[in-house]
Design an enzyme around this catalytic site. Structure first.
Site, PDB file in Angstrom:
ATOM      1  N   GLN A  98     -10.022  -3.435  -3.367  1.00  0.00           N
ATOM      2  CA  GLN A  98     -11.285  -2.996  -2.969  1.00  0.00           C
ATOM      3  C   GLN A  98     -12.571  -3.441  -4.220  1.00  0.00           C
ATOM      4  OE1 GLN A  98     -12.249  -1.425   0.015  1.00  0.00           O
ATOM      5  NE2 GLN A  98     -14.321  -1.687  -0.989  1.00  0.00           N
ATOM      6  N   ARG A 114       1.073  -1.265  -0.085  1.00  0.00           N
ATOM      7  CA  ARG A 114       0.005   0.003   0.028  1.00  0.00           C
ATOM      8  C   ARG A 114       1.038   1.405  -0.131  1.00  0.00           C
ATOM      9  NH1 ARG A 114      -5.294   1.456   3.446  1.00  0.00           N
ATOM     10  NH2 ARG A 114      -6.014   0.108   1.799  1.00  0.00           N
ATOM     11  N   HIS A 144      -7.356   1.318  -6.283  1.00  0.00           N
ATOM     12  CA  HIS A 144      -7.546   0.275  -5.030  1.00  0.00           C
ATOM     13  C   HIS A 144      -8.101  -0.821  -5.764  1.00  0.00           C
ATOM     14  CE1 HIS A 144      -7.742  -0.969  -1.325  1.00  0.00           C
ATOM     15  NE2 HIS A 144      -8.622  -0.256  -0.716  1.00  0.00           N
ATOM     16  N   ASP A 179     -17.326   7.360  -1.162  1.00  0.00           N
ATOM     17  CA  ASP A 179     -15.891   7.133  -0.378  1.00  0.00           C
ATOM     18  C   ASP A 179     -15.698   8.585   0.477  1.00  0.00           C
ATOM     19  OD1 ASP A 179     -13.505   6.453   0.461  1.00  0.00           O
ATOM     20  OD2 ASP A 179     -12.298   6.446  -1.448  1.00  0.00           O
ATOM     21  N   ARG A 220     -13.664  -8.517   1.492  1.00  0.00           N
ATOM     22  CA  ARG A 220     -12.522  -8.327   1.231  1.00  0.00           C
ATOM     23  C   ARG A 220     -11.739  -9.685   1.457  1.00  0.00           C
ATOM     24  NH1 ARG A 220     -10.871  -2.942   1.457  1.00  0.00           N
ATOM     25  NH2 ARG A 220      -9.045  -3.928   0.537  1.00  0.00           N
ATOM     26  N   CYS A 223     -16.489   1.848   0.729  1.00  0.00           N
ATOM     27  CA  CYS A 223     -15.597   1.165   0.931  1.00  0.00           C
ATOM     28  C   CYS A 223     -15.067   1.025   2.614  1.00  0.00           C
ATOM     29  CB  CYS A 223     -14.227   1.497  -0.061  1.00  0.00           C
ATOM     30  SG  CYS A 223     -13.666   3.369   0.331  1.00  0.00           S
TER      31      CYS A 223
END
Ligand code: CP
Ligand code: NVA
Length: 333
Positions: free
Chosen positions: A131, A101, A128, A224, A292, A264
């Site tokens: 996600q 990340r 992402h 988001d 996830r 998310c």
């Protein structure tokens, strides 16, 4: 050897296989399923905070029989100037995969450049993709025919929005609308690429500035945060610019009667999403977060076996030559 740096790194057919596998893995109790990582370790490097991505990856590696090694970047020599390229060469000798990340997408490209093991984008400023796998999986679980679904994404045209556009287009969702304030729309190359994928899969991509119009009759309302990690200095300005883009009960009332609400996470309650909507009967946010884990398990299984069956996608970011990457200007030294 394939990496997963972008939602564009899987063909539509491969993404469908991976999501089917994630749905199957969700039904399997831990300890009785695939042990594809038995005896192997996976490195998880985080240059930004994370709750879901990191813990879902740690659990996924463990459930697949492996050993997760999660580290903050400042614990590594990376923080003292060792290059990503050198780090990747060394870690390739110890691990089965590296998950990163980070900030710029070029940092993932640099790691993948010299890595001889698969590299995964666990969020960058651009995308992402992990996600988006769970997002598409959640949409598939809630609607039997994605071609009849309109997804309205509200707010910042950011990393989450970019991957949702690409993965949603690959999944053949009927229509994806990004409703963002002027100047905060998803970037043009991603919109164009999603639209091109959509020509093949039957997905229409739209970008607009009107949240009421975007959400009217939609089956999925998605938002988001307005201030992503690394944008903290813009907090005040962003709160002002985005205030009409809150996912509220009024907007939900104008959506399809079977509409679901997605986010998310982490959420800033009563900022980009009203608390009552988040906790209300149309919210599938917790289910989306739970997805996830199986999505990342299926992803790791694919990456370590490099086998999803079906046709391979055309050359994408991670199977270009260095010369091609330099020409694209995607690689920063
Ligand atoms: N959605 C998501 O990636 O959450 P984390 O930042 O907690 O990993
Ligand atoms: N856009 C957000 C997503 C967090 C999961 C960020 O980058 O901070």
């Amino acid at each position: 050897m394939r990496h997963f740096l972008s939602s564009d790194d899987l063909s539509p057919a491969e993404q469908a296989v991976l999501i089917d596998r994630a749905i199957e893995m969700k039904q399997t109790a831990p300890g009785v399923g695939s042990r594809v990582l038995e005896g192997c370790s996976v490195g998880l490097i985080f240059e930004k905070p994370s709750t879901r991505t990191r813990i879902a990856f740690e659990a996924a590696v463990f459930e697949l029989g492996g050993h997760p090694i999660a580290l903050r970047a400042e614990e590594l020599q990376l923080d003292r100037g060792e290059t990503l390229e050198d780090t990747a060469k060394v870690l390739s000798g110890y691990l089965a995969a590296i998950v990163l990340r980070t900030f710029g997408q070029e940092r993932l490209d640099a790691l993948a450049e010299t890595s001889t093991i698969p590299v995964v984008n666990a969020l960058s400023d651009l995308e992402h993709p992990c996600q988006a796998l769970a997002d598409v999986m959640t949409i598939m679980e809630n609607f039997s025919d994605p071609s009849n679904v309109t997804v309205a994404y509200l707010g910042d045209g950011n990393n989450v929005c970019h991957s949702l556009l690409l993965a949603g287009a690959k999944a053949g969702i009927g229509k994806i609308i990004a409703a963002c304030p002027k100047g905060f729309e998803p970037i043009e190359p991603i919109v164009e690429r999603a639209a091109a994928i959509g020509v093949e899969t039957g997905c229409r991509i739209r970008v607009m500035n009107d949240p009421a119009k975007a959400t009217k009759g939609a089956q999925v309302l998605y938002t988001d945060v307005w201030v992503s990690m690394g944008q903290e200095e813009e907090q005040q300005m962003r709160r002002r610019v985005f205030q009409d883009y809150r996912l509220s009960s009024q907007l939900l009332a104008g959506a399809s009667p079977d509409a679901v609400v997605m986010h998310c996470l982490p959420a800033h309650r009563d900022e980009e999403i009203a608390s009552d909507v988040m906790d209300g009967p149309r919210s599938v946010i917790w289910e989306q977060a739970a997805n996830r884990l199986p999505a990342q398990k299926a992803l790791l299984e694919w990456l370590v076996t490099q086998d999803l069956g079906g046709p391979r996608p055309p050359a994408s970011s991670n199977n270009k030559t260095q010369k091609e990457k330099d020409k694209d200007g995607r690689r920063v030294r």
